[in-house]
Scaffold this motif. Structure first.
Motif, PDB file in Angstrom:
ATOM      1  N   ILE A 102       0.866  -1.177   0.000  1.00  0.00           N
ATOM      2  CA  ILE A 102       0.000   0.000   0.000  1.00  0.00           C
ATOM      3  C   ILE A 102       0.904   1.229   0.000  1.00  0.00           C
ATOM      4  N   ASP A 103       0.771   2.037  -1.026  1.00  0.00           N
ATOM      5  CA  ASP A 103       1.601   3.234  -1.160  1.00  0.00           C
ATOM      6  C   ASP A 103       3.086   2.888  -1.000  1.00  0.00           C
ATOM      7  N   GLY A 104       3.468   1.783  -1.584  1.00  0.00           N
ATOM      8  CA  GLY A 104       4.867   1.391  -1.560  1.00  0.00           C
ATOM      9  C   GLY A 104       5.310   0.651  -0.310  1.00  0.00           C
ATOM     10  N   VAL A 105       4.430   0.574   0.707  1.00  0.00           N
ATOM     11  CA  VAL A 105       4.800  -0.117   1.943  1.00  0.00           C
ATOM     12  C   VAL A 105       4.329  -1.568   1.875  1.00  0.00           C
ATOM     13  N   ASP A 106       5.218  -2.485   2.120  1.00  0.00           N
ATOM     14  CA  ASP A 106       4.859  -3.894   2.114  1.00  0.00           C
ATOM     15  C   ASP A 106       4.079  -4.211   3.390  1.00  0.00           C
ATOM     16  N   VAL A 107       2.789  -4.501   3.244  1.00  0.00           N
ATOM     17  CA  VAL A 107       1.950  -4.760   4.414  1.00  0.00           C
ATOM     18  C   VAL A 107       1.595  -6.245   4.529  1.00  0.00           C
ATOM     19  N   THR A 108       2.211  -7.066   3.684  1.00  0.00           N
ATOM     20  CA  THR A 108       1.821  -8.473   3.605  1.00  0.00           C
ATOM     21  C   THR A 108       1.772  -9.138   4.983  1.00  0.00           C
ATOM     22  N   HIS A 109       2.714  -8.779   5.847  1.00  0.00           N
ATOM     23  CA  HIS A 109       2.784  -9.468   7.136  1.00  0.00           C
ATOM     24  C   HIS A 109       2.347  -8.590   8.309  1.00  0.00           C
ATOM     25  N   LEU A 110       1.762  -7.445   7.997  1.00  0.00           N
ATOM     26  CA  LEU A 110       1.273  -6.586   9.081  1.00  0.00           C
ATOM     27  C   LEU A 110      -0.057  -7.115   9.610  1.00  0.00           C
ATOM     28  N   PRO A 111      -0.255  -7.143  10.940  1.00  0.00           N
ATOM     29  CA  PRO A 111      -1.561  -7.566  11.458  1.00  0.00           C
ATOM     30  C   PRO A 111      -2.639  -6.551  11.088  1.00  0.00           C
ATOM     31  N   GLU A 112      -3.870  -7.038  11.136  1.00  0.00           N
ATOM     32  CA  GLU A 112      -5.020  -6.250  10.709  1.00  0.00           C
ATOM     33  C   GLU A 112      -5.046  -4.849  11.344  1.00  0.00           C
ATOM     34  N   TYR A 113      -4.832  -4.795  12.666  1.00  0.00           N
ATOM     35  CA  TYR A 113      -4.997  -3.503  13.328  1.00  0.00           C
ATOM     36  C   TYR A 113      -3.912  -2.503  12.936  1.00  0.00           C
ATOM     37  N   LYS A 114      -2.746  -3.003  12.489  1.00  0.00           N
ATOM     38  CA  LYS A 114      -1.704  -2.078  12.050  1.00  0.00           C
ATOM     39  C   LYS A 114      -1.955  -1.597  10.629  1.00  0.00           C
ATOM     40  N   ARG A 115      -2.523  -2.477   9.811  1.00  0.00           N
ATOM     41  CA  ARG A 115      -2.842  -2.084   8.439  1.00  0.00           C
ATOM     42  C   ARG A 115      -3.942  -1.039   8.408  1.00  0.00           C
ATOM     43  N   ALA A 116      -4.752  -1.067   9.468  1.00  0.00           N
ATOM     44  CA  ALA A 116      -5.891  -0.144   9.515  1.00  0.00           C
ATOM     45  C   ALA A 116      -5.439   1.302   9.365  1.00  0.00           C
ATOM     46  N   LYS A 117      -4.187   1.565   9.680  1.00  0.00           N
ATOM     47  CA  LYS A 117      -3.620   2.897   9.527  1.00  0.00           C
ATOM     48  C   LYS A 117      -3.816   3.413   8.104  1.00  0.00           C
ATOM     49  N   PHE A 118      -3.739   2.498   7.132  1.00  0.00           N
ATOM     50  CA  PHE A 118      -3.819   2.901   5.726  1.00  0.00           C
ATOM     51  C   PHE A 118      -5.212   2.728   5.129  1.00  0.00           C
ATOM     52  N   ILE A 119      -6.027   1.922   5.801  1.00  0.00           N
ATOM     53  CA  ILE A 119      -7.247   1.437   5.147  1.00  0.00           C
ATOM     54  C   ILE A 119      -8.514   1.867   5.884  1.00  0.00           C
ATOM     55  N   GLY A 120      -9.471   2.378   5.137  1.00  0.00           N
ATOM     56  CA  GLY A 120     -10.806   2.607   5.671  1.00  0.00           C
ATOM     57  C   GLY A 120     -11.701   1.496   5.148  1.00  0.00           C
ATOM     58  N   ARG A 121     -12.574   0.969   6.013  1.00  0.00           N
ATOM     59  CA  ARG A 121     -13.376  -0.169   5.579  1.00  0.00           C
ATOM     60  C   ARG A 121     -14.857   0.002   5.901  1.00  0.00           C
ATOM     61  N   VAL A 122     -15.683  -0.490   5.004  1.00  0.00           N
ATOM     62  CA  VAL A 122     -17.110  -0.616   5.289  1.00  0.00           C
ATOM     63  C   VAL A 122     -17.499  -2.049   4.946  1.00  0.00           C
ATOM     64  N   PHE A 123     -18.218  -2.677   5.866  1.00  0.00           N
ATOM     65  CA  PHE A 123     -18.533  -4.095   5.697  1.00  0.00           C
ATOM     66  C   PHE A 123     -19.935  -4.283   5.145  1.00  0.00           C
ATOM     67  N   GLN A 124     -20.210  -5.513   4.766  1.00  0.00           N
ATOM     68  CA  GLN A 124     -21.550  -5.833   4.276  1.00  0.00           C
ATOM     69  C   GLN A 124     -22.589  -5.722   5.394  1.00  0.00           C
ATOM     70  N   ASP A 125     -22.220  -6.239   6.569  1.00  0.00           N
ATOM     71  CA  ASP A 125     -23.132  -6.226   7.709  1.00  0.00           C
ATOM     72  C   ASP A 125     -23.093  -4.849   8.379  1.00  0.00           C
ATOM     73  N   PRO A 126     -24.221  -4.137   8.388  1.00  0.00           N
ATOM     74  CA  PRO A 126     -24.219  -2.785   8.974  1.00  0.00           C
ATOM     75  C   PRO A 126     -23.845  -2.776  10.458  1.00  0.00           C
ATOM     76  N   MET A 127     -24.009  -3.932  11.134  1.00  0.00           N
ATOM     77  CA  MET A 127     -23.676  -3.992  12.556  1.00  0.00           C
ATOM     78  C   MET A 127     -22.170  -4.014  12.786  1.00  0.00           C
ATOM     79  N   MET A 128     -21.441  -4.350  11.753  1.00  0.00           N
ATOM     80  CA  MET A 128     -20.036  -4.681  11.965  1.00  0.00           C
ATOM     81  C   MET A 128     -19.109  -3.476  12.050  1.00  0.00           C
ATOM     82  N   GLY A 129     -19.509  -2.383  11.428  1.00  0.00           N
ATOM     83  CA  GLY A 129     -18.577  -1.267  11.294  1.00  0.00           C
ATOM     84  C   GLY A 129     -18.614  -0.227  12.391  1.00  0.00           C
TER      85      GLY A 129
END
Lengths: 264, 326
Positions: A65-92
């Motif tokens: 992501i933006d040149g940073v290798d995130v392949t082995h970063l845990p989910e909560y650390k990747r969240a720094k780069f990523i905004g997410r919306v889920f299918q289930d409205p309860m989840m977000g």
């Protein structure tokens, strides 16, 4: 902005339930790209999304992501780069917390959580302004518990939260699939506005072919763990549902594909 | 008639003591509130860490350390106990309930070891030395503070009331901070928390440590109040804590919306629990051996009722959200 390099993901490897969900997917998103992803059930759309967000580790391949290798970063650390919306409205969103508290949590995405106040008055004003963008009247209900909102309102709020701290990548995982058509249209409308405002790089899964054609500057179709169709630019603009179905039959060599795709 | 009057008098006379004990157990229940309600974890460490707090406090007082230091160490010891449960749960991925049970079991030996530190052997009861020790609360102060041989601020209900308010104030501040909010989010929706970049494992750890620190602090006060630490003192603590939380919730959930008031409701719940138990013991003259069975039954009923009345709809069950939604 996002580089997916030849990723593989197999579930239940070596068992009778083995499912090869991703079989060498490569994808390169330029900054500001708005890519819609379609494909039938089991095509690997959600798996792709979840490997990018870090919910699943990949078996092979790399994600940058933006040149940073995130392949082995845990989910909560990747969240720094990523905004997410889920299918289930309860989840977000956190149902037992207030609208403004949820937004304050999102505004601190990727930052260290300190012992400073969790929300300041200055922020409240800002959130109020932001909520006006949604045009749902939420700006007057800052201290309402999110659990009191409707599915559509929660989805719109999640969307706003995802973009609050400008993400390098916005992941939308069928975020209108659980909503009624009218609400879905509203949320999609808000999506377009929010993406345009900050020119966000976006990956949006949808089941709706019309939406996939109407939104974004590029469309990819997945089948059996691979990207089989990839159209952009003028070709994307001139795309029709019929043309898309033809494209799909060509690539997959299957006639019964139509229903599968449409009904998803 | 005379017998009944005497029973009522006894009950009345016991109320200041009951109030003090209710407030002491209330602190434990507030600790439990953090794990049970905020983090939505069932932490069974408390039965052990309550005693750990008492053991550390009394052994340090017996060694001549000042009371405040003994209580600080009790709090820290509770945090260590909580961190072990946290480690088992978040790092070793053992279910929370089982993690707590394992820690609690291990603490049984540790607690006897702590109490026997001075003698160098495992012991199951340690009495506060009569001389030189200056407990913060003691059952003896109930009369001494009123007849003037001790200052009035050491009147146990007063001391414990002030302590409870202080603890609630600190927690109110903490759960309003960035970190505190992220802990609440971890309990409310773990999936959302991670998507917002929150390290949920660390937050659970912090919550478990804070909770058990408070439980141990409560244990240290309880041991001072009774004048001794005893290996069984924490047995059933979790049930008392749950009772306090649920009684507080059932009675005050409509009235108290603010977080600080909700914690206060827990404390009041603990007091009510103690008053009821005392009433049963003195007014109905029920043998105290029946107490545990009664407590268990009462809590079971309180846990059942909200599930079947419309007022407290069943909480939105947090399903283990599959990351892939098809």
């Amino acid at each position: 902005m996002l580089q997916i390099k030849d990723i593989y993901k197999t579930f239940n490897a070596g068992t009778i339930n083995e499912k090869r969900a991703l079989q060498g997917v490569s994808l390169h998103l330029k900054p500001g790209d708005f890519v819609t992803v379609i494909g039938g059930n089991g095509a690997g759309k959600s798996t792709l999304m979840n490997t990018v967000s870090g919910a699943y580790p990949v078996d092979e391949g790399k994600i940058l992501i933006d040149g940073v290798d995130v392949t082995h970063l845990p989910e909560y650390k990747r969240a720094k780069f990523i905004g997410r919306v889920f299918q289930d409205p309860m989840m977000g969103t956190a149902a037992t917390m207030q609208i403004e508290e949820n937004m304050a949590l999102a505004a601190r995405r990727g930052k260290i959580r300190t012992l400073l106040p969790g929300i300041t008055n200055k922020e409240r004003k800002f959130y109020k302004e932001q909520l006006k963008i949604l045009d749902l009247g939420l700006e007057d209900r800052l201290t309402a518990k999110v659990g009191l909102l409707s599915g559509g309102q929660r989805q719109a709020l999640t969307l706003l939260m995802a973009a609050l701290q400008k993400p390098k990548l916005l992941l939308l995982d069928e975020h209108t699939a659980a909503l009624d058509p009218k609400t879905a249209a509203k949320v999609l409308d808000a999506t377009q506005r929010i993406v345009d405002k900050d020119n966000l790089t976006t990956l949006m899964i949808t089941h709706n072919m019309r939406d996939a054609i109407a939104y974004g500057n590029r469309l990819i179709m997945m089948y059996d763990g691979r990207v089989v169709v990839d159209v952009s630019g003028e070709e994307k603009k001139n795309l029709t549902v019929e043309r898309l179905l033809n494209l799909f039959s060509e690539v997959s060599g299957s006639d019964e594909a139509d229903d599968k795709l449409l009904l998803g | 008639m005379a017998v009944l009057l005497e029973r009522f008098l006894n009950f009345g006379n016991s109320l200041p003591g009951v109030l003090s004990q209710g407030l002491i157990w209330g602190i434990m229940a507030i600790g439990l509130y953090i794990t049970y309600k905020i983090l939505e974890l069932s932490d069974l460490t408390v039965d052990g860490s309550f005693c750990t707090g008492g053991a550390v406090c009394i052994v340090m007082m017996a060694m001549g350390q000042p009371t405040w230091l003994a209580m600080v160490c009790a709090f820290l010891a509770g945090m260590v106990a909580g961190s072990i449960t946290g480690f088992l749960h978040t790092v070793c991925k053992i279910p929370a309930i089982l993690s707590g049970i394992l820690t609690q079991l291990g603490l049984w030996t540790i607690n006897m070891f702590i109490m026997g530190l001075k003698q160098g052997e495992l012991i199951s009861t340690l009495t506060i030395p009569a001389r030189n020790s200056k407990p913060l609360v003691s059952a003896m102060f109930l009369t001494k503070a009123l007849d003037g041989s001790k200052p009035l601020y050491l009147y146990p209900p007063l001391t414990m009331g002030v302590a409870t308010v202080l603890i609630i104030a600190v927690l109110y501040w903490f759960f309003g901070t960035e970190r505190g909010c992220s802990i609440r989010a971890t309990g409310a929706n773990e999936h959302m928390a991670r998507a917002q970049g929150i390290n949920t494992g660390v937050n659970k750890m912090i919550g478990l440590m804070l909770a058990n620190g408070l439980v141990a602090l409560s244990g240290s006060l309880f041991a001072q109040y009774n004048g001794n630490a005893e290996i069984n003192m924490g047995r059933g603590a979790i049930v008392i804590g749950l009772a306090a939380i649920i009684i507080g919730d059932v009675l005050f959930s409509k009235l108290f919306k603010n977080f600080a008031l909700k914690l206060l409701a827990v404390s009041i719940g603990a007091i009510i629990y103690y008053v009821v138990i005392q009433a049963v013991l003195t007014l109905l003259k029920v043998d105290s051996q029946y107490l545990k069975l009664m407590s268990a039954a009462i809590v079971a009923i309180f846990l059942t009722v909200p599930n079947f009345s419309g007022k407290h709809p069943k909480k939105h069950k947090k399903q283990e959200v599959p990351a892939c939604s098809k």
